[in-house]
Scaffold this active site. Structure first.
Site, PDB file in Angstrom:
ATOM      1  N   GLU A  24       0.826  -1.214   0.000  1.00  0.00           N
ATOM      2  CA  GLU A  24       0.000   0.000   0.000  1.00  0.00           C
ATOM      3  C   GLU A  24       0.861   1.266   0.000  1.00  0.00           C
ATOM      4  O   GLU A  24       2.065   1.215   0.308  1.00  0.00           O
ATOM      5  CB  GLU A  24      -0.934   0.009   1.208  1.00  0.00           C
ATOM      6  CG  GLU A  24      -0.215   0.067   2.541  1.00  0.00           C
ATOM      7  CD  GLU A  24      -1.062   0.652   3.668  1.00  0.00           C
ATOM      8  OE1 GLU A  24      -1.631   1.749   3.492  1.00  0.00           O
ATOM      9  OE2 GLU A  24      -1.131   0.016   4.739  1.00  0.00           O
ATOM     10  N   LYS A 158      -3.282  -2.159  15.978  1.00  0.00           N
ATOM     11  CA  LYS A 158      -2.591  -1.506  17.083  1.00  0.00           C
ATOM     12  C   LYS A 158      -3.566  -1.046  18.141  1.00  0.00           C
ATOM     13  O   LYS A 158      -4.762  -0.941  17.904  1.00  0.00           O
ATOM     14  CB  LYS A 158      -1.694  -0.385  16.597  1.00  0.00           C
ATOM     15  CG  LYS A 158      -2.306   0.616  15.673  1.00  0.00           C
ATOM     16  CD  LYS A 158      -1.389   1.795  15.543  1.00  0.00           C
ATOM     17  CE  LYS A 158      -0.087   1.472  14.874  1.00  0.00           C
ATOM     18  NZ  LYS A 158      -0.105   1.710  13.443  1.00  0.00           N
TER      19      LYS A 158
HETATM   20  N1  PSU Z   1      -2.339   1.451  10.571  1.00  0.00           N
HETATM   21  C1  PSU Z   1      -1.009   1.573  10.643  1.00  0.00           C
HETATM   22  N2  PSU Z   1      -0.350   2.262   9.686  1.00  0.00           N
HETATM   23  C2  PSU Z   1      -1.012   2.839   8.634  1.00  0.00           C
HETATM   24  C3  PSU Z   1      -2.437   2.681   8.560  1.00  0.00           C
HETATM   25  C4  PSU Z   1      -3.045   1.971   9.547  1.00  0.00           C
HETATM   26  O1  PSU Z   1      -0.399   1.061  11.553  1.00  0.00           O
HETATM   27  O2  PSU Z   1      -0.378   3.460   7.785  1.00  0.00           O
HETATM   28  C5  PSU Z   1      -3.172   3.242   7.379  1.00  0.00           C
HETATM   29  C6  PSU Z   1      -3.510   2.124   6.374  1.00  0.00           C
HETATM   30  O3  PSU Z   1      -3.433   2.644   5.066  1.00  0.00           O
HETATM   31  C7  PSU Z   1      -4.948   1.794   6.706  1.00  0.00           C
HETATM   32  C8  PSU Z   1      -5.466   3.150   7.058  1.00  0.00           C
HETATM   33  O4  PSU Z   1      -5.669   1.211   5.638  1.00  0.00           O
HETATM   34  O5  PSU Z   1      -4.436   3.768   7.801  1.00  0.00           O
HETATM   35  C9  PSU Z   1      -6.743   3.088   7.868  1.00  0.00           C
HETATM   36  O6  PSU Z   1      -7.275   4.357   7.971  1.00  0.00           O
HETATM   37  P1  PSU Z   1      -8.738   4.559   8.581  1.00  0.00           P
HETATM   38  O7  PSU Z   1      -8.594   4.182  10.018  1.00  0.00           O
HETATM   39  O8  PSU Z   1      -9.020   6.007   8.362  1.00  0.00           O
HETATM   40  O9  PSU Z   1      -9.639   3.655   7.794  1.00  0.00           O
END
Ligand code: PSU
Ligand code: MN
Length: 304
Positions: A24, A158
């Protein structure tokens, strides 16, 4: 209608039917600071190659869906400030408007599936945020896992998230959650959480077979493989928990909402741990890249 652009390396691997691992780009633009983000992205790609597969970092650039980035594109993306963070809701709009944006887990899964890539390695997925009963903040990543047939390797979720609610929602959505090599669901910076994962597998071939079996059963959606951070890179829960609590409080004080929540918390925890969270994050992504490559290789060997 979709302008899909493959990097030279990915085009070659596709032509030769070699195993591919999707990666990603939101982790690059919103998950880590410059220049460590670029260094991480390059090392993750190299790790996939060293383990017998071809990396395909996915992003939207000038209205094209890029599957595999040339090094200059990777560098430009890593340096971009204020890049869009694309999920299922806004990926089509960005492409239609000729825009540029980084793909989250959800959007990367969509891109990977379009390109016929079945395995995707990253750091952490989005999930159910703490306080979701008030905020309703549940990542679109969870729905995507229920719909799009990609096996996602992550280090669990996390502790900025509510792990027990995240596991409940994944169960409701019918997403297999597979802990790799242990019984516990890993908790990103720590190898174990207080929760047992619903499934456990100990080798890449079994994970690949389970992926194929879902397709054979005509069950839509993917799998979440929760790969624990290597023990020597762990940060103890007791150490990180107060920083998380503080970061969550700061997010509330500053009224951070929507898409901004996860990037804000990651940045705040990076500051509060004086960079230690980043070192651990990089170690676990590399570990996931290794396992992702092994699963992708096993998919190829598995037949139909
Ligand atoms: N968790 C991490 N690092 C990240 C993300 C999540 O430890 O970079 C990023 C990923 O791209 C994930 C996104 O898909 O955040 C989720 O965002 P939201 O909670 O807004 O859906
Ligand atoms: Mn959210």
């Amino acid at each position: 209608m979709i302008d899909i652009r493959y990097s030279a390396e990915v085009a070659k691997a596709r032509a030769e039917k070699r195993p591919l691992v999707a990666l990603e780009s939101t982790i690059i633009t919103h998950g880590m600071p410059w220049p460590q983000n670029l260094e991480m992205a390059r090392r993750v790609e190299a790790t996939v190659r060293e383990n017998g597969a071809t990396p395909a970092t996915i992003a939207v650039i000038d209205g094209a869906l890029c599957v595999g980035l040339e090094d200059a594109q990777l560098e430009a993306l890593a340096q971009t400030r204020g890049a869009a963070k694309l999920s299922r809701a806004d990926m089509a709009a960005c492409l239609a408007m000729g825009g540029t944006g980084a793909t989250t887990v959800a959007a990367t899964m969509i891109g990977a599936a379009l390109a016929g890539i079945e395995v995707f390695a990253t750091g952490g997925i989005g999930g159910v945020h703490r306080g979701a009963e008030q905020s309703f903040d549940i990542s679109a990543d969870l729905q995507e896992l229920a719909r799009t047939p990609v096996t996602v390797v992550a280090a669990g979720a996390k502790a900025i998230l509510d792990l027990s609610k995240t596991l409940e929602v994944l169960e409701t959505l019918g997403v297999p959650v597979i802990a790799y090599g242990q019984d516990d669901f890993p908790a990103f910076w720590s190898a174990s959480s207080a929760f047992r994962a619903p499934l456990r597998m100990d080798d890449p071939a079994t994970i690949a077979r389970a992926h194929r079996m879902r397709r054979a059963l005509d069950i839509p959606g993917g799998q979440l493989v929760a790969n624990p951070i290597p023990r020597d890179a762990e940060i103890a829960r007791s150490e990180i928990d107060p920083m998380i609590a503080r970061a969550l409080k700061d997010a509330e004080t500053h009224k951070i909402t929507g898409k901004d929540v996860t990037p804000y918390l990651l940045q705040r925890i990076y500051e509060l741990t004086e960079g230690r969270s980043l070192t651990a994050n990089i170690a676990l992504v590399l570990n996931n890249a290794r396992l992702g490559a092994a699963i992708a290789c096993a998919m190829g060997e598995d037949g139909k």
